[in-house]
Enzyme design. Structure first.
Site, short mmCIF file in Angstrom:
data_model
loop_
_atom_site.label_atom_id
_atom_site.label_comp_id
_atom_site.label_asym_id
_atom_site.label_seq_id
_atom_site.Cartn_x
_atom_site.Cartn_y
_atom_site.Cartn_z
N CYS A 30 0.82 -1.21 0.00
CA CYS A 30 0.00 0.00 0.00
C CYS A 30 0.85 1.25 0.00
O CYS A 30 2.04 1.21 0.27
CB CYS A 30 -0.87 0.06 1.26
SG CYS A 30 -1.89 -1.38 1.49
N GLY A 56 -0.41 0.93 -5.13
CA GLY A 56 -1.70 0.27 -4.94
C GLY A 56 -2.71 0.77 -5.94
O GLY A 56 -2.98 1.97 -5.99
N ASN A 130 0.29 0.66 6.00
CA ASN A 130 1.05 -0.06 4.99
C ASN A 130 1.90 -1.11 5.71
O ASN A 130 2.64 -0.76 6.63
CB ASN A 130 1.95 0.92 4.23
CG ASN A 130 2.92 0.24 3.26
OD1 ASN A 130 3.98 0.78 2.98
ND2 ASN A 130 2.56 -0.92 2.74
N GLY A 131 1.78 -2.36 5.28
CA GLY A 131 2.55 -3.43 5.92
C GLY A 131 1.63 -4.57 6.29
O GLY A 131 0.42 -4.46 6.18
N CYS A 265 12.74 -3.22 3.92
CA CYS A 265 12.44 -4.11 2.79
C CYS A 265 13.27 -3.72 1.57
O CYS A 265 13.04 -2.69 0.95
CB CYS A 265 10.96 -4.01 2.45
SG CYS A 265 10.54 -4.78 0.89
N TYR A 271 12.39 -3.01 -6.67
CA TYR A 271 11.25 -2.97 -7.59
C TYR A 271 10.15 -1.99 -7.21
O TYR A 271 9.64 -1.27 -8.06
CB TYR A 271 10.64 -4.37 -7.71
CG TYR A 271 9.29 -4.36 -8.39
CD1 TYR A 271 9.20 -4.25 -9.77
CD2 TYR A 271 8.10 -4.41 -7.65
CE1 TYR A 271 7.96 -4.20 -10.40
CE2 TYR A 271 6.87 -4.36 -8.27
CZ TYR A 271 6.80 -4.26 -9.65
OH TYR A 271 5.59 -4.20 -10.26
N ASP A 375 14.40 -6.66 -13.26
CA ASP A 375 14.69 -6.49 -11.82
C ASP A 375 14.47 -7.76 -11.01
O ASP A 375 15.13 -7.99 -10.01
CB ASP A 375 13.82 -5.36 -11.23
CG ASP A 375 12.38 -5.80 -11.11
OD1 ASP A 375 11.76 -6.08 -12.14
OD2 ASP A 375 11.88 -5.91 -9.97
N CYS A 411 6.77 -12.75 0.72
CA CYS A 411 6.93 -11.68 1.69
C CYS A 411 5.79 -11.77 2.70
O CYS A 411 4.63 -11.90 2.30
CB CYS A 411 6.91 -10.32 1.00
SG CYS A 411 7.05 -8.96 2.18
N CYS A 462 15.77 -6.18 5.19
CA CYS A 462 15.12 -7.48 5.15
C CYS A 462 15.26 -7.99 3.72
O CYS A 462 14.83 -7.31 2.79
CB CYS A 462 13.64 -7.37 5.50
SG CYS A 462 12.74 -8.93 5.23
N CYS A 465 12.85 -12.62 1.18
CA CYS A 465 12.31 -13.24 -0.03
C CYS A 465 13.43 -13.87 -0.87
O CYS A 465 13.17 -14.71 -1.73
CB CYS A 465 11.49 -12.24 -0.84
SG CYS A 465 12.34 -10.70 -1.19
P1 AMP Z 1 6.84 -12.87 -13.32
O1 AMP Z 1 6.40 -12.52 -14.68
O2 AMP Z 1 5.79 -13.62 -12.54
O3 AMP Z 1 8.17 -13.54 -13.26
O4 AMP Z 1 6.99 -11.49 -12.50
C1 AMP Z 1 8.11 -10.67 -12.75
C2 AMP Z 1 7.66 -9.31 -13.16
O5 AMP Z 1 6.79 -8.77 -12.17
C3 AMP Z 1 8.83 -8.37 -13.25
O6 AMP Z 1 8.58 -7.48 -14.34
C4 AMP Z 1 8.84 -7.64 -11.95
O7 AMP Z 1 9.30 -6.32 -12.14
C5 AMP Z 1 7.40 -7.65 -11.55
N1 AMP Z 1 7.21 -7.86 -10.10
C6 AMP Z 1 8.04 -8.41 -9.23
N2 AMP Z 1 7.49 -8.45 -7.99
C7 AMP Z 1 6.28 -7.90 -8.11
C8 AMP Z 1 5.22 -7.64 -7.19
N3 AMP Z 1 5.31 -7.95 -5.92
N4 AMP Z 1 4.11 -7.04 -7.68
C9 AMP Z 1 4.02 -6.72 -8.97
N5 AMP Z 1 4.97 -6.96 -9.88
C10 AMP Z 1 6.08 -7.54 -9.46
#
Ligand code: AMP
Length: 499
Positions: A30, A56, A130-131, A265, A271, A375, A411, A462, A465
């Protein structure tokens, strides 16, 4: 606090199904924002939430107070759609708190939209949190056992109930009393009839910054929200700090014993946060670039171009390109009008979204050796498609580089991640993932590389993950209880028409 839209119909079985889906996931990433002492508090909060929209996209809400009147508006949707000029004019007062909520599957509904409001015998309060609270389930059972009526499936609501039940006299003491009962991550902003109170948990999981705007004060999850409204950044709240702003004066309280360690975090830096934010005193953009540089040193490769996965891989790709002296090319184009992959609630739609989201330029990558920089990999869906796109566009080699270590655990402190079983790096080795993606090589940033970069940050981190080293043990308490709430039927929910 239910609006006329929160009409309760439905059956318990549907609610339990929703709760079961909910129990399998940890969400509630959030963004929060608070204003003390500005004539346009609601408008500023609207703008602040606008800047925090990336934190969010599911629901947004603002609560305001002018000392006598208290108002709140919460709805599903993006900030720009939830608030109109007319609604903002009906949110009176010089103080406000606002919230944007992010969720993927399970129940995503208005009842979980924040700020949560309550009238206590110490006056009205509105809380934006948030959290994730890892013992929310146990407290919830205890509260319900003592007769509390909880109306949401969100862990944040237990805070409001603990606060309402506290025997302390001032709102800040009530909040501190409530916070001393919870375990987990919180950065929060609380509005009372005459004060703005903000707090960060002793581990410091989630960010929260403070700024000045004229004689007023602003708190926000990220500094990019200050930039939009022209507020001057003062500092970050320290882990475990509670601030109380009343009658124009800010007081700092340190009511909790220090945590055994600080645990900011690191995924915020990798990201989640916006690259133009400074998070715990460090530029997110520069940090990501540094990760790219380290990645290039750890996993060099002979190639013709470094291509970012827009926008998440941009800064890391730039760092990788600079360090390896390989040209940076945005050969992968992203359709700006498609929302983030994770927002879609079902896997089948998510795949579709990835396909319509990116396109590779044949002119640029045809016959070229490409380093694709991203990322993070969660389920692997995005990169599976993108490696395929690159090959389809004629790339002779596709090397994938990831500016974070393999994501092996969910997480529990506020970033939305799928269950452990859904994480590709939990189930597969790096070599297996390379084969699944169809890449020529695959290189992840090492955990030592990440921790080395994080040594420049102000706080300890942290990285559970990636390391499975969870700062607060997550035990059975973490499991949300079996909820038996009525299913909320919202205006465009056609499936409910016959029920
Ligand atoms: P995936 O396609 O399932 O491997 O997710 C990786 C993509 O989702 C990458 O483009 C990341 O930047 C993005 N991503 C990573 N973690 C999250 C998250 N918690 N919420 C939304 N997007 C994420």
């Amino acid at each position: 606090m239910s609006s006329p839209l929160e009409r309760m119909v439905g059956c318990e079985a549907a609610a339990q199904l929703a709760a079961a889906r909910e129990a399998d996931r940890y969400h509630d990433a959030c963004g929060i924002f608070g204003v003390y002492g500005h004539p346009e508090a609601a408008h500023l909060t609207y703008l602040g939430l606008y800047a925090l929209q990336h934190r969010g996209q599911e629901s947004a809400g603002i609560a305001t107070s002018n000392g006598r009147e208290h108002a709140v508006h919460r709805a599903m949707g993006l900030v720009g759609d939830v608030f109109s000029e007319k609604i903002l004019r009906r949110l009176p007062g010089r103080h406000a708190v606002g919230h944007v909520r992010y969720s993927t599957a399970g129940e995503s509904s208005l009842r979980n939209a924040q700020p949560f409001c309550a009238s206590t015998d110490g006056g009205p309060v509105a809380i934006a949190h948030n959290g994730n609270l890892v013992n929310a389930g146990a407290i919830r059972r205890e509260l319900e056992g003592r007769g509390s009526i909880l109306t949401s499936t969100s862990d944040s609501e237990v805070l409001v109930h603990l606060l309402a039940r506290s025997r302390e006299s001032t709102p800040e003491d009530r909040l501190i009393d409530a916070l001393s009962r919870v375990k987990g991550a919180y950065s929060l902003a609380m509005l009372t009839d005459d004060a703005l109170i903000a707090a960060r948990d002793p581990f410091g999981f989630r960010p929260l910054s403070l700024a000045r705007l004229g004689d007023g004060w602003i708190v926000a999850s990220e500094t990019c929200a200050f930039d939009l409204i022209g507020a001057d950044y003062e500092r970050d709240l320290e882990p475990g700090e509670v601030i109380v702003i009343r009658r124009g004066r800010l007081r700092t309280l340190r009511p909790f014993p220090p945590a055994p360690r600080q645990a900011f975090c690191i995924f915020e830096q990798i990201y989640f946060a916006r690259p133009d934010s400074n998070v715990i005193g460090h530029s997110v953009y520069q940090f990501r670039k540094e990760l790219g540089r380290i990645l290039a040193r750890e996993h060099p490769v002979a190639a013709d171009m470094v291509v970012p996965v827009l926008d998440s891989g941009n800064a890391a790709a730039l760092g990788y390109a600079e360090e390896s002296v390989i040209p940076y090319e945005t050969a992968l184009i992203r359709n700006q009008y498609v929302k983030r992959t994770f927002i879609e609630p079902s896997a089948s739609i998510r795949d579709f979204r990835v396909r319509i989201k990116h396109n590779a330029s044949r002119q640029m990558v045809g016959g070229k050796r490409v380093v694709l920089v991203e990322d993070s990999i969660v389920r692997g869906t995005t990169l599976l498609k993108l490696v395929g796109l690159m090959r389809h566009a004629g790339a002779s080699e596709v090397h994938v580089r990831v500016s974070s270590p393999p994501n092996i655990g969910p997480c529990h402190y506020g970033i939305d991640t799928p269950t452990r079983e859904e994480l590709i790096a939990h189930r597969h080795s790096v070599e297996e993932i390379r084969q699944i993606l169809g890449a020529d090589t695959l290189g992840y940033l090492s955990i030592d590389g990440l921790r080395g970069a994080a040594r420049n940050l102000k706080h300890g981190i942290c990285d559970a993950c990636f390391s499975d080293d969870y700062p607060i043990p997550v035990d059975a308490d973490a499991e949300p209880p079996q909820l038996s709430l009525f299913r909320l039927v919202e205006p465009d929910d056609e499936s409910a028409l016959g029920s």
